[in-house]
Design a protein around this motif. Structure first.
Motif, mmCIF file in Angstrom:
data_model
loop_
_atom_site.group_PDB
_atom_site.id
_atom_site.type_symbol
_atom_site.label_atom_id
_atom_site.label_comp_id
_atom_site.label_asym_id
_atom_site.label_seq_id
_atom_site.Cartn_x
_atom_site.Cartn_y
_atom_site.Cartn_z
ATOM 1 N N TRP A 148 -23.647 35.153 73.003
ATOM 2 C CA TRP A 148 -22.402 35.139 73.668
ATOM 3 C C TRP A 148 -21.877 33.181 72.926
ATOM 4 C CZ3 TRP A 148 -18.046 37.317 73.685
ATOM 5 C CH2 TRP A 148 -17.899 38.945 73.900
ATOM 6 N N LEU A 149 -20.768 32.682 72.370
ATOM 7 C CA LEU A 149 -20.784 31.560 71.331
ATOM 8 C C LEU A 149 -19.869 31.011 71.195
ATOM 9 C CD1 LEU A 149 -22.368 32.258 67.604
ATOM 10 C CD2 LEU A 149 -23.420 31.920 70.816
ATOM 11 N N LEU A 150 -18.435 29.908 72.071
ATOM 12 C CA LEU A 150 -18.225 29.322 72.930
ATOM 13 C C LEU A 150 -17.701 28.546 71.411
ATOM 14 C CD1 LEU A 150 -16.059 28.709 75.039
ATOM 15 C CD2 LEU A 150 -15.632 26.820 73.596
ATOM 16 N N ALA A 205 -14.911 38.597 62.139
ATOM 17 C CA ALA A 205 -13.956 39.791 61.774
ATOM 18 C C ALA A 205 -14.910 40.672 63.142
ATOM 19 C CB ALA A 205 -13.808 40.404 61.120
ATOM 20 N N ALA A 206 -14.518 41.546 64.284
ATOM 21 C CA ALA A 206 -15.601 42.488 64.401
ATOM 22 C C ALA A 206 -16.481 43.173 63.713
ATOM 23 C CB ALA A 206 -14.972 44.105 65.678
ATOM 24 N N LEU A 207 -17.662 43.293 64.519
ATOM 25 C CA LEU A 207 -18.467 44.605 63.531
ATOM 26 C C LEU A 207 -18.130 45.725 63.924
ATOM 27 C CD1 LEU A 207 -21.979 42.338 63.357
ATOM 28 C CD2 LEU A 207 -20.473 42.643 61.663
ATOM 29 N N GLY A 208 -18.713 47.326 63.282
ATOM 30 C CA GLY A 208 -18.475 48.550 63.542
ATOM 31 C C GLY A 208 -16.896 48.178 63.782
ATOM 32 N N ASP A 209 -17.575 49.394 65.505
ATOM 33 C CA ASP A 209 -15.970 49.747 66.217
ATOM 34 C C ASP A 209 -15.929 48.767 67.106
ATOM 35 O OD1 ASP A 209 -15.389 51.810 64.598
ATOM 36 O OD2 ASP A 209 -17.288 52.925 66.031
ATOM 37 N N TRP A 210 -16.327 47.680 67.720
ATOM 38 C CA TRP A 210 -16.434 47.233 68.546
ATOM 39 C C TRP A 210 -15.204 46.111 68.093
ATOM 40 C CZ3 TRP A 210 -19.917 46.612 71.882
ATOM 41 C CH2 TRP A 210 -20.916 46.169 72.411
ATOM 42 N N SER A 248 -17.989 44.453 76.688
ATOM 43 C CA SER A 248 -18.415 45.949 76.398
ATOM 44 C C SER A 248 -17.382 45.003 74.848
ATOM 45 C CB SER A 248 -17.931 46.636 76.800
ATOM 46 O OG SER A 248 -16.743 46.643 77.175
ATOM 47 N N LYS A 249 -17.529 43.740 74.169
ATOM 48 C CA LYS A 249 -16.084 43.202 73.640
ATOM 49 C C LYS A 249 -16.432 42.621 72.391
ATOM 50 C CE LYS A 249 -12.899 45.543 74.851
ATOM 51 N NZ LYS A 249 -11.614 46.417 74.410
ATOM 52 N N SER A 250 -16.583 42.777 71.433
ATOM 53 C CA SER A 250 -16.836 41.747 70.088
ATOM 54 C C SER A 250 -16.741 40.805 70.179
ATOM 55 C CB SER A 250 -16.904 42.229 69.076
ATOM 56 O OG SER A 250 -15.406 42.306 68.913
ATOM 57 N N HIS A 251 -15.584 40.010 70.543
ATOM 58 C CA HIS A 251 -14.823 38.434 70.822
ATOM 59 C C HIS A 251 -13.558 38.727 72.084
ATOM 60 C CE1 HIS A 251 -12.745 40.025 67.773
ATOM 61 N NE2 HIS A 251 -11.387 39.445 67.583
ATOM 62 N N VAL A 252 -13.548 37.345 72.404
ATOM 63 C CA VAL A 252 -12.750 37.129 73.253
ATOM 64 C C VAL A 252 -11.004 35.957 72.885
ATOM 65 C CG1 VAL A 252 -11.642 36.416 75.938
ATOM 66 C CG2 VAL A 252 -14.283 37.209 75.167
ATOM 67 N N MET A 253 -10.153 36.993 72.758
ATOM 68 C CA MET A 253 -9.011 35.529 71.767
ATOM 69 C C MET A 253 -7.903 35.688 73.835
ATOM 70 S SD MET A 253 -8.994 36.648 68.757
ATOM 71 C CE MET A 253 -7.052 35.836 68.396
ATOM 72 N N VAL A 287 -17.526 34.703 70.700
ATOM 73 C CA VAL A 287 -17.492 35.250 69.767
ATOM 74 C C VAL A 287 -19.048 36.051 70.716
ATOM 75 C CG1 VAL A 287 -15.766 35.265 68.879
ATOM 76 C CG2 VAL A 287 -18.245 33.771 68.165
ATOM 77 N N ASN A 288 -19.294 37.240 70.816
ATOM 78 C CA ASN A 288 -20.541 37.865 70.243
ATOM 79 C C ASN A 288 -21.140 37.707 69.319
ATOM 80 O OD1 ASN A 288 -22.759 39.713 70.772
ATOM 81 N ND2 ASN A 288 -22.576 39.648 72.812
ATOM 82 N N ARG A 289 -22.430 37.166 68.888
ATOM 83 C CA ARG A 289 -22.590 36.695 67.641
ATOM 84 C C ARG A 289 -23.646 38.245 66.687
ATOM 85 N NH1 ARG A 289 -27.957 32.489 68.788
ATOM 86 N NH2 ARG A 289 -28.829 34.048 70.023
ATOM 87 N N ASN A 290 -23.587 39.256 68.188
ATOM 88 C CA ASN A 290 -24.666 40.488 67.598
ATOM 89 C C ASN A 290 -23.679 41.529 66.702
ATOM 90 O OD1 ASN A 290 -27.101 39.373 67.945
ATOM 91 N ND2 ASN A 290 -26.731 39.929 70.288
ATOM 92 N N ARG A 291 -21.766 41.160 68.094
ATOM 93 C CA ARG A 291 -20.885 42.630 67.490
ATOM 94 C C ARG A 291 -19.738 41.800 66.281
ATOM 95 N NH1 ARG A 291 -21.054 42.923 74.344
ATOM 96 N NH2 ARG A 291 -22.782 43.559 74.474
ATOM 97 N N TYR A 292 -20.529 40.523 66.245
ATOM 98 C CA TYR A 292 -18.756 39.738 65.098
ATOM 99 C C TYR A 292 -19.458 38.847 64.365
ATOM 100 C CZ TYR A 292 -14.985 36.445 64.531
ATOM 101 O OH TYR A 292 -13.267 35.754 64.301
ATOM 102 N N THR A 293 -19.089 39.124 62.813
ATOM 103 C CA THR A 293 -19.441 38.088 61.780
ATOM 104 C C THR A 293 -18.755 36.692 61.573
ATOM 105 O OG1 THR A 293 -19.942 38.707 59.734
ATOM 106 C CG2 THR A 293 -18.123 40.158 59.925
ATOM 107 N N PHE A 294 -18.840 35.985 61.704
ATOM 108 C CA PHE A 294 -17.986 34.720 60.806
ATOM 109 C C PHE A 294 -18.325 34.910 58.960
ATOM 110 C CE2 PHE A 294 -20.157 32.997 64.600
ATOM 111 C CZ PHE A 294 -18.687 32.856 64.853
#
Length: 262
Positions: free
Chosen positions: A78-80, A155-160, A107-112, A139-146
Motif C-alpha cells: 500500500w502506497l500513499l 488506473a485499477a488493474l483488471g476488475d479491481w 478488496s480494493k485497488s485504491h482509496v479516493m 494505491v495497492n501497487r499489485n492492483r493499480y498501475t501508474f
C-alpha cells in the motif's frame, strides 16, 4: 498513533518549510520515503528527523514519472502518493486507520479521499480547483498501475475498484496548492513540456477549430459553471490562467500529432 502497512512516497525540492507539517499528519504510515530532487534547503534534515528514507534523484522528472520509478522501492504494497504541500486532517487519518483495522480496503485497488485546495493559504470556493474534490490517495501497487504521464494518474488493474471515503465535513486533505502566481506559472510550464505526449497517449486528438474554442470553453467552465466567481479577482485570474494552460496544451498536442504523422 498505530503504524499501518503503508509506505508514503513524497517528492520534494526545496520544500522543507512545508515538510514538517506534512509528515506530522501521516504518522500512521510505517514507512516514509522522501525523493529529494536536488534540494538546497533543510529538506534532508527534516526528513531525517522523521526517520524517513531519503532517495536522491538528480533527474528533474515529473512526479508521475517518479511514482512509476520508485513504487517498487517501498517495503509495503500500500502506497500513499503525497506532496509536501498536503496535510491530512486528523479526522481523515483516523478514518484511514479504521479502514485498515477493519480490513475494509483489503478488496480494493485504491482509496479516493476528499481534498480541498488553497491558493495563498486561502481555501478556494470555486474555479476548476476549488470546492470539494476527490483524489487518489492510497494505491495497492499489485492492483493499480501508474501511467507515468502528466496529469493522468493511473488506473485499477483488471476488475479491481476504488474505495471512496465519504466527506464528513472535516475528513479531507488540505492541499496548500500554490503560494504565489510565480509558483503557479513555473510549475505549469514544466507540465506543458509533457502535455502533448500525455494527451496523445490518453487517446485525445485535436484540430485548429478545437484550439480556437478551448479558451472560451475552459474559462466558462471554471469561472461560471465551477463558480470561480465566488473567489472574486483570484477566481477570475485563475480561470484565465486555466484557459491559457488548456489552450497551450492543445497546441502542444497538435504539434505532437503532426510529428507522429511524419
Amino acid at each position: 498513533m498505530k503504524k499501518l502497512p503503508i509506505s508514503a512516497i513524497i517528492a520534494s525540492r526545496n520544500e522543507g518549510h512545508l515538510l514538517e507539517e506534512c509528515l506530522n499528519s501521516i504518522q500512521f504510515c510505517s514507512e516514509i520515503i522522501i525523493i529529494d530532487l536536488n534540494s538546497t534547503d533543510n529538506t534532508q534534515e527534516i526528513a531525517q528527523s522523521f526517520d524517513a528514507r531519503i532517495i536522491r534523484e538528480t533527474n528533474p522528472a515529473l512526479v508521475e514519472e517518479l511514482h512509476v520509478k520508485y513504487c517498487t522501492a517501498a517495503s509495503n504494497d500500500w502506497l500513499l502518493t503525497y506532496d509536501p504541500d498536503e496535510v491530512v486532517s486528523e479526522a481523515l487519518a483516523a478514518e484511514i486507520c479504521e479502514l485498515f483495522e477493519r480490513d475494509i480496503a483489503d478488496s480494493k485497488s485504491h482509496v479516493m479521499a476528499p481534498i480541498r485546495y488553497y491558493f495563498k493559504n486561502r481555501m478556494l470556493k470555486g474555479t476548476s480547483w476549488g470546492g470539494l474534490k476527490y483524489r487518489t490517495f492510497l494505491v495497492n501497487r499489485n492492483r493499480y498501475t501508474f501511467s507515468g504521464k502528466v496529469h493522468l494518474g493511473g488506473a485499477a488493474l483488471g476488475d479491481w475498484t476504488a474505495l471512496y471515503i465519504p466527506y464528513r465535513g472535516n475528513n479531507h486533505i488540505h492541499h496548500y496548492w500554490m503560494q504565489s502566481w510565480n509558483q503557479l506559472l513555473e510549475k505549469h510550464c514544466r507540465y506543458l513540456e509533457k502535455e502533448g505526449e500525455a494527451r496523445f497517449s490518453a487517446g485525445e486528438r485535436t484540430n485548429l477549430l478545437k484550439i480556437v474554442k478551448t479558451p472560451f470553453t475552459i474559462f466558462f467552465k471554471s469561472f461560471v459553471k465551477a463558480r470561480g466567481v465566488k473567489d472574486g479577482l483570484t477566481g477570475f485570474l485563475l480561470s484565465l490562467f486555466r484557459a491559457w494552460y488548456f489552450t497551450t496544451a492543445q497546441i502542444r498536442l497538435l504539434k505532437y500529432q503532426n510529428n507522429r504523422r511524419k
